[in-house]
Scaffold this motif. Sequence first.
Motif: not given
Length: 369
Positions: A5-7, A111-112, A119-120, A124-127
């Motif tokens: 979940d993300f705001k 990133t869009n 921080g998206l 992404l890089l974490e995953f």
Amino acid sequence: MNQFDFKLPTSDHTTSITFGEATSEQIVSCRKLAGAEFSKPLTRDDYVEQENYLKQKPLAKDGGLRVWCLSLTHDPSQVLATCKTIPRELLIRRVGGTSRQRAYCIASVVTNPQYRGLGLASRLLEFVAEWLDGPGDAVASVLYTSIGDFYHRRGWKMMPASQASLSWPSSFSPSVNRNQLPETRLISGKEVPELCIRDVRDVESYFEKLTPQPNESRVCVLPTSNLITWLQDRSDFVCTKMKGGPPKSHGTICESADTWLYWFHDFRKQQLAVQRARIPVVASQITRSVLAAMLLDAIEEAHMWNLPKIILWDPCTELLGAMSILEERFNVKVEMLAVRNKSVPSMRWKHADEENTTIFHFNEFYTWS
């Protein structure tokens, strides 16, 4: 797949976001998003076509190249961030011996624009790192960036990197007097695979003779045919779109000296990049003259395609000597960057737990994607 979940600033509530390998429908959106950043000199549509073309090449086939993305869980067509992983073969030399292992290069991290600064890209890089450490079974990953600190904080450690740039006056003539320089000839694309086989064999032999310290890991990206031709296929596509046909040559060779160069026509950055300089393990004084002649071939190639400069990454002593010959005899301007500030190589070992000092060999342009 992973969900979290993300705001988002576009909503008053938290939104569910999904990470995963892009579906065939999402790949189009990912490539258009990347094309907005990296397509020049192509149009965005031509860039998407280029990526589809490269997907069929040996390096990318059979799941070699993977496209990853973050998307809205309730609307997977809305891609928030994307990157791709492209395989590499690493040669690793430690006290216990030498091994040849799979790694990946992370490329085209985008990133869009609507969602930047949230921080998206980090998520992404974490995953992606989790996949590399697990199902991807990668011993390491590399990436090339101008924002090394960003990646360093996420486990990718910056490696030393230098660059040489060659330029020439407008009065330069391709038919310069080459008296006392060895004879060379241009390399066609069909010759590259066999030369790569010889090159890889010699690199493996060189690594077997290294004597690393107990706390050292000696590493190189192997200059395989799949990797060398990956960039050359890209330049073939771009040249065909822009000029009506691909380049006829992808390098130059001096057969009597068993020495050759591969190059890449980089129309986006308006340069001819020397991908790799293959030099015999036991170099001689004449090697500098051989390389000077080959760099003149590169200048002629760049001149023909209206590319105003040549770049070389981490040039060896013999190449530095060859560039001095070009400065003294042919009025070629040489600029050296002891510390490169763009496309800086950064490396992350599996689980980011490597304690050894990493020494990177052959950190040349061919390692980039």
